[in-house]
Write an enzyme that holds these catalytic residues in place. Structure first.
Site, PDB file in Angstrom:
ATOM      1  CB  CYS A 273      -9.832   6.467  -1.457  1.00 25.58           C
ATOM      2  SG  CYS A 273      -9.638   5.960   0.266  1.00 25.58           S
TER       3      CYS A 273
ATOM      4  CG  HIS B  62      -6.023  -6.695  -0.019  1.00 23.18           C
ATOM      5  ND1 HIS B  62      -6.341  -7.591   0.974  1.00 23.18           N
ATOM      6  CD2 HIS B  62      -4.696  -6.839  -0.261  1.00 23.18           C
ATOM      7  CE1 HIS B  62      -5.241  -8.258   1.315  1.00 23.18           C
ATOM      8  NE2 HIS B  62      -4.233  -7.820   0.579  1.00 23.18           N
TER       9      HIS B  62
ATOM     10  CB  CYS C  95     -11.845   3.206  -1.442  1.00 23.04           C
ATOM     11  SG  CYS C  95     -10.183   2.573  -1.128  1.00 23.04           S
TER      12      CYS C  95
ATOM     13  CB  CYS D 224      -6.189   4.462   1.332  1.00 23.55           C
ATOM     14  SG  CYS D 224      -6.778   3.343   0.050  1.00 23.55           S
TER      15      CYS D 224
ATOM     16  NE  ARG E 257       3.510  -9.809  11.807  1.00 22.47           N
ATOM     17  CZ  ARG E 257       3.361 -10.420  10.618  1.00 22.47           C
ATOM     18  NH1 ARG E 257       3.573  -9.752   9.495  1.00 22.47           N
ATOM     19  NH2 ARG E 257       2.994 -11.685  10.564  1.00 22.47           N
TER      20      ARG E 257
ATOM     21  CG  ASP F 164       8.172  -4.791  23.905  1.00 21.50           C
ATOM     22  OD1 ASP F 164       7.134  -4.763  24.595  1.00 21.50           O
ATOM     23  OD2 ASP F 164       9.210  -4.166  24.200  1.00 21.50           O
TER      24      ASP F 164
ATOM     25  CB  CYS G 246       1.255  -7.916   7.747  1.00 19.67           C
ATOM     26  SG  CYS G 246       2.512  -8.404   6.582  1.00 19.67           S
TER      27      CYS G 246
ATOM     28  CB  CYS H 258      -9.269   1.370   2.573  1.00 21.39           C
ATOM     29  SG  CYS H 258      -9.706   3.116   2.664  1.00 21.39           S
TER      30      CYS H 258
END
Length: 143
Positions: free
Chosen positions: A58, A111, A108, A55, A128, A122, A130, A105
């Site tokens: 943090c 976003h 902390c 992150c 996923r 696969d 993103c 996270c």
């Protein structure tokens, strides 16, 4: 200031002004205000370097390069976090008619991006994650 949550993940708590001092304007907008960086602009979109993604706010370890895959979506994609207690999930209804699952996270509450399922990639999880590049720092391994 740091405290601990029920998963024993160290918690980082700061005021908005403290976050503004620590982060760039773009980092603050994405990490603290849930904005999104433009697709195909992030430094880790196509990176294949082995290592751990942390992150940016943090420093918590979030993802490993071994779970990263090329999804051609414009942002780094992972099929799972380093461990489930490293992230938390929130239902995001900010786009009308398109509910999504926001990824934050756990340490902390920054976003990171969104997680999608059932897209047919696969991968072992059919998920996923993103994630915005600006939310991450890559710590290379095996040098």
């Amino acid at each position: 200031m740091t405290s601990t949550n029920h998963h024993d993940t160290p918690r980082v708590q700061m005021t908005p002004d403290q976050w503004r001092q620590r982060l760039t304007d773009q980092e603050f907008k994405v990490l603290r205000e849930a904005a999104t960086e433009a697709p195909f602009t992030g430094e880790y979109t196509s990176t294949t370097t082995e290592g751990v993604y942390r992150c940016r706010a943090c420093g918590a370890e979030l993802f490993r390069s071994t779970e990263k895959f090329e999804s051609h979506c414009g942002w780094p994609s992972f099929f799972s976090p380093l461990a489930e207690d490293r992230v938390r999930y929130i239902t995001d209804t900010s786009l009308p008619g398109m509910p999504r699952t926001e990824v934050r996270c756990a340490a902390c509450d920054s976003h990171l991006g969104h997680v999608f399922s059932g897209e047919g990639y696969d991968t072992p999880t059919d998920l996923r994650y993103c994630i915005n590049s600006v939310c991450l720092t890559l710590e290379p391994t095996g040098r």
